[in-house]
Design an enzyme around this catalytic site. Structure first.
Site, PDB file in Angstrom:
ATOM      1  N   THR A 199      37.823  30.589  32.614  1.00 25.24           N
ATOM      2  CA  THR A 199      38.636  31.426  31.697  1.00 25.24           C
ATOM      3  C   THR A 199      40.039  31.113  31.996  1.00 25.24           C
ATOM      4  OG1 THR A 199      36.876  33.256  31.583  1.00 25.24           O
ATOM      5  CG2 THR A 199      39.533  33.778  31.416  1.00 25.24           C
ATOM      6  N   ALA A 235      42.176  33.900  40.134  1.00 22.62           N
ATOM      7  CA  ALA A 235      41.896  32.441  40.207  1.00 22.62           C
ATOM      8  C   ALA A 235      41.869  32.024  41.439  1.00 22.62           C
ATOM      9  CB  ALA A 235      42.458  31.451  39.214  1.00 22.62           C
ATOM     10  N   GLY A 268      47.978  46.637  32.268  1.00 26.51           N
ATOM     11  CA  GLY A 268      48.134  46.253  33.475  1.00 26.51           C
ATOM     12  C   GLY A 268      48.665  44.815  33.229  1.00 26.51           C
ATOM     13  N   HIS A 316      71.397  27.860  51.317  1.00 20.68           N
ATOM     14  CA  HIS A 316      72.457  28.387  50.592  1.00 20.68           C
ATOM     15  C   HIS A 316      73.022  27.537  49.521  1.00 20.68           C
ATOM     16  CE1 HIS A 316      75.674  31.202  49.162  1.00 20.68           C
ATOM     17  NE2 HIS A 316      76.376  30.041  49.443  1.00 20.68           N
TER      18      HIS A 316
END
Length: 478
Positions: free
Chosen positions: A51, A333, A194, A457
């Site tokens: 899926t 997954a 969701g 940075h």
């Protein structure tokens, strides 16, 4: 090398047979082959990746990324000193770009099977007995019977149906249908607040849809930290999404090109009708065991349809192990991949490892939302004393430079030891940044350990460092 099914005898013997070629199954098969097992993997879809790669995380992220680019070019370039002409969406090519990504990745897994010597059977697998699996071939394959010393079940999950609502994948769609709409709906309604619903809502909102999210619970985001869920909802509302919380859907009917949705406020009992061009049903997923013939082995299934296992992924038959969505734990997954490797290591070495307290979750909206470890609600329920450290991206130089500074980094640390208990991030690239939090959790780091580690940075990760600083002292730049 990949061995041709058509040239093999009807019955074949393997050290390990994996039923299912999704993230858990294909990773388990590759790992087993790398460790010297004669390994076979059965997958009925015709393409590997399950899926996730075919109709889940990969195509949805392609749509999310490209819809974000479209929205940025259309609405957010002038303030950056970039003048853009007439911007148009080509929905056909938009979908083709997604399909190209999927094809490249699924074919890549088949290449990995060849490289590692995994035998790939194209078909569905069903148990005959404890050591025998029958392959019912799809086109391009051939029926076969496989005998195996060890078997791993990784059959994944499927969309949970909504009682009384018929999905036609045209006007009333599942997450699969939502990935392949041929036009942008003027009005999109979503049942479920969701991650799946919110991500798809984000895609089509950016493309111009009027999106309404209907959620039975009083908050979005399912397992999100409460503060993070509320903040995320505010950002999504600012982007145009509408929310109906504490609301249940009582019916949904297609009438031509319109879907009529009846809803009811669960607190007040008031009723309302909503019309939409497309309705997405996104109420979750359930384990998929249909066709596995698990009953012939009397494999135990719990009330939620999950195959029951012990701490080493073993079913009642010790040589049959179960991983991924079809058993316990979050349907993610990366969780399935970790289990695939661990299950194979139990078979070959007698030990394996998955830390279920350190499984990250990510929602790929914009800003992204990512979290790992415990939420404030969980810590309060467990009676654990904790400290909170937060740092907003608005005070981060890279975020300000990018003009993309919504959100914050939030640390939850033990009140006495300052050990990291949970990290929650809303912001650009949160899904990448959460990996550092996972590493900290895995090795028991304190927030001081992170705060005393030099971060480059200007980077967004400096906000991560300063969020850690805020739990044992004070952030510098806020």
């Amino acid at each position: 090398m990949l061995r041709s099914i058509t040239s093999r005898p009807i019955t074949q013997k393997h050290d390990l047979v994996v039923i299912g070629g999704g993230p858990g199954g294909y990773v388990a098969a590759i790992k087993a082959a790398q460790l010297g097992l004669d390994t076979a993997c059965i997958e009925k879809r015709g393409t590997l990746g399950g899926t996730c790669l075919n109709v889940g995380c990969i195509p949805s992220k392609a749509l999310l990324n490209n819809s974000h680019l479209y929205h940025t070019i259309k609405h957010d370039t002038q303030k950056r000193g970039i003048d853009v002409g007439d911007v148009k969406l080509n929905i056909e090519n938009f979908q083709k770009a997604k399909d190209t990504s999927v094809k490249q990745l699924t074919s890549g897994i088949e290449g990995l099977f060849k490289k590692n010597g995994v035998t790939y059977y194209k078909g569905s697998g069903s148990f005959v007995d404890e050591h025998t699996v029958k392959v019912n071939a799809i086109e391009g394959g051939e029926d076969a019977t496989l005998e195996a010393k060890n078997i791993i079940v990784a059959t994944g999950s499927e969309v949970t149906p909504f009682p009384g609502i018929t999905i036609d994948e045209e006007r009333i769609v599942s997450s699969t249908g939502a990935l392949s709409l041929k036009e942008v709906p003027k009005k999109l309604a979503i049942i479920g607040g969701g991650i799946i619903g919110l991500e798809m809502g984000s895609v089509y909102s950016r493309l111009g849809s009027e999106v309404t999210v209907i959620e039975f619970q009083g908050a979005i985001g399912a397992s999100m930290d409460g503060e993070v869920a509320k903040t995320t909802q505010k950002f999504l509302q600012k982007q145009g999404l509408k929310f109906k919380l504490s609301t249940k859907v009582t019916s949904a009917t297609r009438n031509g090109d319109i879907v009529n949705i009846e809803v009811e406020d669960v607190k007040k009992g008031t009723k309302e009708s909503i019309d939409a061009d497309v309705l997405l049903v996104a109420v979750g997923r359930r384990p998929h065991i249909e066709g596995l013939n698990a009953e012939v082995l009397d494999l135990e299934v719990d009330k939620r349809g999950r195959l029951v296992i012990d701490s080493e992924f073993r079913s009642k038959h010790p040589h049959i192990r179960v991983i991924g969505d079809v058993t316990f734990g979050p349907m993610l997954a990366h969780k399935a991949e970790e289990e695939g490797i661990a299950a194979v290591e139990y078979i070959t070495e007698g030990h394996g490892h998955v830390n279920y307290g350190n499984i990250p979750s990510v929602m790929y909206s914009h800003p992204e939302v990512a979290w790992v470890g415990q939420t404030e609600e969980q810590l309060k329920e467990a009676g654990i004393s904790y400290k909170v450290g937060k740092f907003p991206f608005v005070a981060n130089s890279r975020a300000k430079t990018n003009q993309d500074f919504d959100g914050f980094v939030k640390f939850l640390a033990d009140a006495e030891t300052e050990r990291v208990l949970g990290v929650h991030i809303i912001g650009a690239n949160a899904g990448e940044m959460i990996a550092e939090a996972g590493l900290a959790l895995e090795y028991g780091a304190s927030t001081e350990d992170i705060a005393r580690t030099c971060h480059a940075h200007p980077t967004l990760s400096e906000a991560f460092k300063e969020g850690a600083m805020a739990t044992f002292g004070k952030a510098i730049h806020f």
